[in-house]
Design an enzyme around this catalytic site. Sequence first.
Site, short mmCIF file in Angstrom:
data_model
loop_
_atom_site.label_atom_id
_atom_site.label_comp_id
_atom_site.label_asym_id
_atom_site.label_seq_id
_atom_site.Cartn_x
_atom_site.Cartn_y
_atom_site.Cartn_z
N TYR A 150 0.81 -1.18 0.03
CA TYR A 150 -0.01 0.01 0.12
C TYR A 150 0.65 1.32 -0.02
CZ TYR A 150 -3.82 3.13 1.68
OH TYR A 150 -4.52 4.37 1.77
N ALA A 153 2.67 1.77 -3.17
CA ALA A 153 1.73 2.36 -4.16
C ALA A 153 1.26 3.87 -4.20
CB ALA A 153 0.31 1.45 -4.55
N ILE A 183 -9.05 8.03 8.37
CA ILE A 183 -10.27 8.79 8.24
C ILE A 183 -11.46 7.66 8.33
CG2 ILE A 183 -11.83 9.84 6.23
CD1 ILE A 183 -9.15 11.41 6.96
#
Length: 240
Positions: A150, A153, A183
Amino acid sequence: MKKIILVTGSSRGIGRGIVEELSKDEENIIIANYNKSEKEAIDLKEKIGDNIEIYKADVTNKIEVDNMVKYIIDKYGKIDVLINNAGISQVKMFTDITEDDWNNMITTNLTSMYFTTKAVISNMIHNKNGCIINISSIWGMVGGSCEVHYSAAKAGVIGMSKALAKELGPSNIRVNVIAPGFIDTDMNKELSKETTEEVKEETPLRKIGKPLDIARCVKWLTEDEFTTGQVISPNGGWVI
Ligand code: NAP
């Protein structure tokens, strides 16, 4: 003049928040892309009404992306704003990340932005006008443990955006990155209550962000005319 805005991955979470915020301006016409969450996308359309259209496309599929962009340009003649928001995450030790996990992560979070940007860019260059906002993550800035693929990327998104900002600036196209902190969306629903509380404690503003926090930042970037190649990180001070 009407502004034509494409938001990828906007059935849920941050993308949905972006569509809800931008649709308050009736001059904005928003194409809200979704892939799997059709029910949520229909609900969004029903809630907002006339100035949004929902469009199903898998952003990892170049043909579907090209068809979506062609549909928009055939209908409206232009795309003013591209918001690359669609993404996935996965928490795994680096030693457990398979080649499929790796490829899926890079394709969904980075290659998808290559497909969408490639599809819209000749129209933006022709119009000498464009605004591209790419959603990265704080992990793309500082790296996240157990999220190596992650983080890779999302760091790629930052590199891509800065390079594009330099190349496309002379065509009056701005390219910026928003790198959110934690979030409150489905993306974090697997995390325990304790983990969420720990993040809150470590965050100077002592709170978790909401999709609206990111949407407000997006709105500002769609209106600004002198910011490009920047990484803006609404994160409550978690990463400074
Ligand atoms: P989310 O609630 O899990 O929503 C992800 C969205 O991406 C969904 O609307 C989903 O659409 C869409 N999507 C995923 N794969 C897609 C594909 N192949 N084609 C089209 N759409 C696709 O996640 P979120 O928290 O809103 O995340 C949005 C973005 O913010 C992501 O890029 C994420 O990495 C980034 N971000 C999130 C956080 C956070 O703490 N939440 C922090 C930093 C960055 P369907 O359900 O319709 O398939």
